[in-house]
Design a protein around this motif. Structure first.
Motif, mmCIF file in Angstrom:
data_model
loop_
_atom_site.group_PDB
_atom_site.id
_atom_site.type_symbol
_atom_site.label_atom_id
_atom_site.label_comp_id
_atom_site.label_asym_id
_atom_site.label_seq_id
_atom_site.Cartn_x
_atom_site.Cartn_y
_atom_site.Cartn_z
ATOM 1 N N TRP A 1 -18.347 17.787 -3.514
ATOM 2 C CA TRP A 1 -18.813 17.436 -2.178
ATOM 3 C C TRP A 1 -18.479 18.530 -1.181
ATOM 4 N N GLN A 2 -19.481 18.919 -0.456
ATOM 5 C CA GLN A 2 -19.268 19.807 0.687
ATOM 6 C C GLN A 2 -20.013 19.239 1.887
ATOM 7 N N THR A 3 -21.294 18.906 1.679
ATOM 8 C CA THR A 3 -22.094 18.321 2.759
ATOM 9 C C THR A 3 -22.601 16.928 2.378
ATOM 10 N N GLY A 4 -22.459 16.558 1.113
ATOM 11 C CA GLY A 4 -22.942 15.267 0.641
ATOM 12 C C GLY A 4 -24.342 15.303 0.066
ATOM 13 N N ASP A 5 -25.002 16.442 0.159
ATOM 14 C CA ASP A 5 -26.381 16.536 -0.340
ATOM 15 C C ASP A 5 -26.465 16.298 -1.842
ATOM 16 N N GLU B 1 -24.391 14.588 -3.835
ATOM 17 C CA GLU B 1 -24.127 13.175 -4.123
ATOM 18 C C GLU B 1 -25.330 12.299 -3.766
ATOM 19 N N ARG B 2 -25.921 12.537 -2.605
ATOM 20 C CA ARG B 2 -27.080 11.745 -2.167
ATOM 21 C C ARG B 2 -28.308 11.983 -3.027
ATOM 22 N N GLN C 1 -30.629 18.814 -6.837
ATOM 23 C CA GLN C 1 -30.332 19.935 -5.955
ATOM 24 C C GLN C 1 -30.363 21.192 -6.812
ATOM 25 N N HIS D 1 -13.207 22.871 -6.029
ATOM 26 C CA HIS D 1 -13.811 21.779 -5.268
ATOM 27 C C HIS D 1 -12.743 21.215 -4.326
#
Length: 124
Positions: free
Chosen positions: A50-54, A56-57, A76, A90
């Motif tokens: 996770w860095q921006t959540g993109d 995971e989403r 992604q 991470h």
């Protein structure tokens, strides 16, 4: 005291429709796979880098109805690199092999989810 013989005629007619049984089982497997892939996707969330959540989403769970296979993917461009690169750091959360390790850890649960769906559909 005399005994009398009793004749009993028992007949059991069972009619099985294999096509209907197969259709019911396939539908149950599909439902079970859908539940199981959603379970794995949810279980993967704490491990997804996770860095921006993109990343995971972008996770999704689907079922290929023809092949009866569950498919979990992260859409992604860097998803595979994040999954495979064991040396990447991470710092916020996540780990490499986030999906693979979850699949191994949840394998018994996945089998149970699908088996329960089939048993329920077939009256067991």
């Amino acid at each position: 005291m005399s005994q009398r013989a009793i004749d009993v005629d028992v007949r059991l007619d069972m009619h099985v429709n294999p096509e209907a049984l197969e259709a019911k089982a396939r539908a149950a497997i599909e439902r079970g796979l859908h539940q199981a892939t959603e379970h794995v996707l949810t279980s993967t969330e704490p491990k997804v880098p996770w860095q921006t959540g993109d990343l995971e989403r972008s996770g999704s769970a689907q079922v290929d109805r023809t092949a009866l296979e569950g498919v979990i993917s992260f859409d992604q461009p860097y998803a595979v690199a994040q999954h495979e690169n064991l040396d990447w750091d991470h710092p916020i959360k996540g780990e490499p092999k986030y999906l693979e390790t979850t699949l191994y850890e949840e394998a018994a649960v996945v089998r149970d989810i699908v088996a329960k769906a089939v048993r329920k559909a077939l009256g067991g």
